[in-house]
Design a protein around this motif. Structure first.
Motif, PDB file in Angstrom:
ATOM      1  N   MET A 252       0.819  -1.203   0.000  1.00  0.00           N
ATOM      2  CA  MET A 252       0.000   0.000   0.000  1.00  0.00           C
ATOM      3  C   MET A 252       0.861   1.264   0.000  1.00  0.00           C
ATOM      4  SD  MET A 252      -2.881  -1.112  -0.481  1.00  0.00           S
ATOM      5  CE  MET A 252      -3.612  -2.757  -0.452  1.00  0.00           C
ATOM      6  N   ILE A 253       2.025   1.210   0.635  1.00  0.00           N
ATOM      7  CA  ILE A 253       2.956   2.343   0.562  1.00  0.00           C
ATOM      8  C   ILE A 253       3.368   2.569  -0.893  1.00  0.00           C
ATOM      9  CG2 ILE A 253       5.303   3.106   1.128  1.00  0.00           C
ATOM     10  CD1 ILE A 253       4.925   1.838   3.888  1.00  0.00           C
ATOM     11  N   GLN A 254       3.638   1.463  -1.604  1.00  0.00           N
ATOM     12  CA  GLN A 254       4.030   1.579  -3.010  1.00  0.00           C
ATOM     13  C   GLN A 254       2.881   2.133  -3.851  1.00  0.00           C
ATOM     14  OE1 GLN A 254       7.214   1.013  -4.254  1.00  0.00           O
ATOM     15  NE2 GLN A 254       6.272   2.106  -5.952  1.00  0.00           N
ATOM     16  N   GLU A 255       1.658   1.663  -3.575  1.00  0.00           N
ATOM     17  CA  GLU A 255       0.487   2.182  -4.299  1.00  0.00           C
ATOM     18  C   GLU A 255       0.340   3.682  -4.075  1.00  0.00           C
ATOM     19  OE1 GLU A 255      -1.689   0.839  -6.373  1.00  0.00           O
ATOM     20  OE2 GLU A 255      -0.867  -1.196  -6.322  1.00  0.00           O
ATOM     21  N   PHE A 256       0.554   4.122  -2.836  1.00  0.00           N
ATOM     22  CA  PHE A 256       0.422   5.544  -2.529  1.00  0.00           C
ATOM     23  C   PHE A 256       1.534   6.347  -3.202  1.00  0.00           C
ATOM     24  CE2 PHE A 256       1.028   9.302   0.204  1.00  0.00           C
ATOM     25  CZ  PHE A 256      -0.220   9.875   0.034  1.00  0.00           C
ATOM     26  N   LYS A 257       2.743   5.814  -3.201  1.00  0.00           N
ATOM     27  CA  LYS A 257       3.851   6.499  -3.874  1.00  0.00           C
ATOM     28  C   LYS A 257       3.565   6.652  -5.364  1.00  0.00           C
ATOM     29  CE  LYS A 257       8.028   5.044  -2.692  1.00  0.00           C
ATOM     30  NZ  LYS A 257       9.088   4.074  -2.275  1.00  0.00           N
ATOM     31  N   ASN A 258       2.987   5.604  -5.963  1.00  0.00           N
ATOM     32  CA  ASN A 258       2.632   5.679  -7.389  1.00  0.00           C
ATOM     33  C   ASN A 258       1.614   6.787  -7.639  1.00  0.00           C
ATOM     34  OD1 ASN A 258       4.318   3.503  -7.878  1.00  0.00           O
ATOM     35  ND2 ASN A 258       2.670   1.992  -7.908  1.00  0.00           N
ATOM     36  N   TYR A 259       0.627   6.876  -6.759  1.00  0.00           N
ATOM     37  CA  TYR A 259      -0.405   7.900  -6.950  1.00  0.00           C
ATOM     38  C   TYR A 259       0.155   9.290  -6.666  1.00  0.00           C
ATOM     39  CZ  TYR A 259      -5.164   9.327  -7.762  1.00  0.00           C
ATOM     40  OH  TYR A 259      -6.283   9.885  -8.331  1.00  0.00           O
ATOM     41  N   LEU A 260       1.049   9.378  -5.701  1.00  0.00           N
ATOM     42  CA  LEU A 260       1.669  10.662  -5.386  1.00  0.00           C
ATOM     43  C   LEU A 260       2.498  11.169  -6.575  1.00  0.00           C
ATOM     44  CD1 LEU A 260       1.572  12.483  -2.907  1.00  0.00           C
ATOM     45  CD2 LEU A 260       3.730  11.462  -2.151  1.00  0.00           C
ATOM     46  N   ARG A 261       3.086  10.237  -7.308  1.00  0.00           N
ATOM     47  CA  ARG A 261       3.840  10.629  -8.510  1.00  0.00           C
ATOM     48  C   ARG A 261       2.908  11.224  -9.566  1.00  0.00           C
ATOM     49  NH1 ARG A 261       6.412   5.504  -7.646  1.00  0.00           N
ATOM     50  NH2 ARG A 261       8.431   5.794  -6.633  1.00  0.00           N
ATOM     51  N   ILE A 262       1.699  10.696  -9.662  1.00  0.00           N
ATOM     52  CA  ILE A 262       0.717  11.248 -10.599  1.00  0.00           C
ATOM     53  C   ILE A 262       0.379  12.684 -10.209  1.00  0.00           C
ATOM     54  CG2 ILE A 262      -1.677  11.061 -11.413  1.00  0.00           C
ATOM     55  CD1 ILE A 262      -1.423   8.014 -11.083  1.00  0.00           C
ATOM     56  N   ILE A 263       0.147  12.898  -8.924  1.00  0.00           N
ATOM     57  CA  ILE A 263      -0.148  14.241  -8.427  1.00  0.00           C
ATOM     58  C   ILE A 263       1.048  15.163  -8.661  1.00  0.00           C
ATOM     59  CG2 ILE A 263      -0.687  15.611  -6.378  1.00  0.00           C
ATOM     60  CD1 ILE A 263      -3.002  13.872  -7.276  1.00  0.00           C
ATOM     61  N   GLU A 264       2.239  14.649  -8.391  1.00  0.00           N
ATOM     62  CA  GLU A 264       3.454  15.436  -8.587  1.00  0.00           C
ATOM     63  C   GLU A 264       3.604  15.862 -10.043  1.00  0.00           C
ATOM     64  OE1 GLU A 264       8.195  14.993  -7.448  1.00  0.00           O
ATOM     65  OE2 GLU A 264       7.081  13.225  -8.158  1.00  0.00           O
ATOM     66  N   ASP A 265       3.352  14.922 -10.944  1.00  0.00           N
ATOM     67  CA  ASP A 265       3.471  15.225 -12.374  1.00  0.00           C
ATOM     68  C   ASP A 265       2.464  16.286 -12.803  1.00  0.00           C
ATOM     69  OD1 ASP A 265       4.505  14.433 -15.148  1.00  0.00           O
ATOM     70  OD2 ASP A 265       2.349  14.109 -15.371  1.00  0.00           O
ATOM     71  N   LYS A 266       1.241  16.167 -12.342  1.00  0.00           N
ATOM     72  CA  LYS A 266       0.215  17.150 -12.694  1.00  0.00           C
ATOM     73  C   LYS A 266       0.559  18.519 -12.130  1.00  0.00           C
ATOM     74  CE  LYS A 266      -3.739  14.097 -13.416  1.00  0.00           C
ATOM     75  NZ  LYS A 266      -5.169  13.857 -13.143  1.00  0.00           N
ATOM     76  N   LEU A 267       1.045  18.548 -10.878  1.00  0.00           N
ATOM     77  CA  LEU A 267       1.402  19.817 -10.252  1.00  0.00           C
ATOM     78  C   LEU A 267       2.565  20.486 -10.998  1.00  0.00           C
ATOM     79  CD1 LEU A 267       0.985  21.793  -7.888  1.00  0.00           C
ATOM     80  CD2 LEU A 267       2.584  20.394  -6.560  1.00  0.00           C
ATOM     81  N   LYS A 268       3.494  19.674 -11.444  1.00  0.00           N
ATOM     82  CA  LYS A 268       4.674  20.191 -12.122  1.00  0.00           C
ATOM     83  C   LYS A 268       4.364  20.669 -13.544  1.00  0.00           C
ATOM     84  CE  LYS A 268       8.361  17.772 -11.506  1.00  0.00           C
ATOM     85  NZ  LYS A 268       9.350  16.659 -11.617  1.00  0.00           N
ATOM     86  N   ASN A 269       3.552  19.906 -14.270  1.00  0.00           N
ATOM     87  CA  ASN A 269       3.355  20.177 -15.699  1.00  0.00           C
ATOM     88  C   ASN A 269       2.000  20.777 -16.055  1.00  0.00           C
ATOM     89  OD1 ASN A 269       5.931  18.969 -16.558  1.00  0.00           O
ATOM     90  ND2 ASN A 269       5.014  17.060 -15.834  1.00  0.00           N
ATOM     91  N   HIS A 270       0.963  20.409 -15.308  1.00  0.00           N
ATOM     92  CA  HIS A 270      -0.373  20.905 -15.624  1.00  0.00           C
ATOM     93  C   HIS A 270      -1.150  21.164 -14.330  1.00  0.00           C
ATOM     94  CE1 HIS A 270       0.431  19.549 -19.733  1.00  0.00           C
ATOM     95  NE2 HIS A 270       0.770  18.379 -19.216  1.00  0.00           N
ATOM     96  N   PRO A 271      -0.791  22.208 -13.578  1.00  0.00           N
ATOM     97  CA  PRO A 271      -1.441  22.465 -12.282  1.00  0.00           C
ATOM     98  C   PRO A 271      -2.963  22.508 -12.369  1.00  0.00           C
ATOM     99  CG  PRO A 271       0.449  23.902 -12.571  1.00  0.00           C
ATOM    100  CD  PRO A 271       0.252  23.206 -13.883  1.00  0.00           C
ATOM    101  N   GLY A 272      -3.489  22.996 -13.479  1.00  0.00           N
ATOM    102  CA  GLY A 272      -4.943  23.079 -13.621  1.00  0.00           C
ATOM    103  C   GLY A 272      -5.622  21.727 -13.637  1.00  0.00           C
ATOM    104  N   SER A 273      -4.863  20.678 -14.022  1.00  0.00           N
ATOM    105  CA  SER A 273      -5.452  19.337 -14.091  1.00  0.00           C
ATOM    106  C   SER A 273      -5.698  18.738 -12.709  1.00  0.00           C
ATOM    107  CB  SER A 273      -4.557  18.401 -14.907  1.00  0.00           C
ATOM    108  OG  SER A 273      -3.308  18.217 -14.266  1.00  0.00           O
TER     109      SER A 273
END
Length: 295
Positions: A252-273
């Motif tokens: 579950m830690i790995q699942e959360f890290k994977n999802y956090l990377r999605i959030i990180e990517d959106k924040l970095k490249n497309h904050p509006g998303s």
């Protein structure tokens, strides 16, 4: 017609927050229940004074003698240690259950060790608190909370019916799971949040120390307090949980890290998303409700 439990003597091993609250809840609903407690002497005295138990002892054999129901309300590894120790003294036909936060090892051990004429059903009331001890016990702790029971192919259906009635008596809501499914699910919805709360709390604490500033603490609001409340939970309980559900927690830690990377990517490249993520979370959060009672 009101259903009544036919348990004449109930023994609770471990009369702390959960065990004490079970005793208080059962006595409140049916004062005729004879409830015996097994714990340290000072805890027994407090539990009797509070009305959670009628009598108590530090002796396992004396405490479970003639019990119709034994509830082991201790940390997980203590439950595993107690099962072989109490087996010689359990009377034929007795129902044994527990309140441990992980179920796989407990159920496997119980079905292997306990006598064939003794019935075991794993239990886990989702009603804990960062507080602990008989002083914090509350007869309403289980009101409208989910009480999980874990069953296997060897589960006795008559025994299951009896413990389901007890869950109904304390006004909890039942959920029946396979032990391994239980551990996987609570690894996500209970154990991962605990790890997150501890990590977030420590991260902020270390930032304050590194910058030699208490401004982080001064700026803390109710949102941070809500998210990290469970970081106050005692390690004694979580040590056992982390050891007996290590594999699921790591997944579950790995699942959360994977999802956090999605959030990180959106924040970095497309904050509006991020709007989509916030809206999705709002909808899901509003939809969260405890399982309906299946009477």
């Amino acid at each position: 017609m009101k259903e009544e439990s036919d348990f004449k003597k109930i023994t609770i091993i471990g009369v702390g927050l959960i065990g004490g609250s079970l005793g208080l809840a059962l006595k409140k609903k049916n004062p005729k229940f004879k409830i015996s407690g097994i714990d340290k002497l000072e805890i027994i005295e407090k539990a009797i004074a509070r009305g959670a138990i009628d009598e108590g002892t530090i002796n396992l054999e004396n405490g479970i003698k003639e019990a119709d129901l034994i509830i082991i309300a201790t940390p997980v590894k203590t439950i595993l240690d107690l099962l072989p120790r109490i087996n010689p003294f359990i009377k034929k036909g007795c129902l044994v259950t527990d309140t441990g936060s992980t179920k796989g090892q407990i159920v496997e051990t119980a079905e292997k060790i306990l006598s064939k004429d003794v019935y075991f059903i794993g239990g886990h009331p989702i009603a804990g608190s960062e507080k602990y001890g008989i002083e914090e016990a509350n007869p309403c702790l289980f009101q409208d909370k989910t009480y999980i029971l874990t069953i296997t192919k060897d589960t006795n259906l008559v025994a299951l019916k009896k413990i389901l009635l007890l869950i109904k008596i304390i006004n909890a809501k039942r959920l029946i799971l396979d032990p391994l499914e239980h551990d996987r699910i609570v690894g996500a919805v209970s154990h991962l949040p605990q790890i997150m709360a501890v990590s977030l709390t420590n991260m902020i604490g270390e930032l304050g120390q590194l910058e030699n500033s208490d401004n982080y603490f001064k700026a803390i609001g109710e949102g941070f307090k809500d998210m990290t409340r469970i970081a106050s939970s005692p390690y004694q309980i979580w040590e056992d949980i982390c050891e007996t559900n290590q594999e699921n927690i790591l997944k579950m830690i790995q699942e959360f890290k994977n999802y956090l990377r999605i959030i990180e990517d959106k924040l970095k490249n497309h904050p509006g998303s991020l709007k989509e993520e916030f809206q999705k979370a709002q909808i899901f959060r509003k939809s969260i409700s405890l399982p309906k009672r299946d009477d």
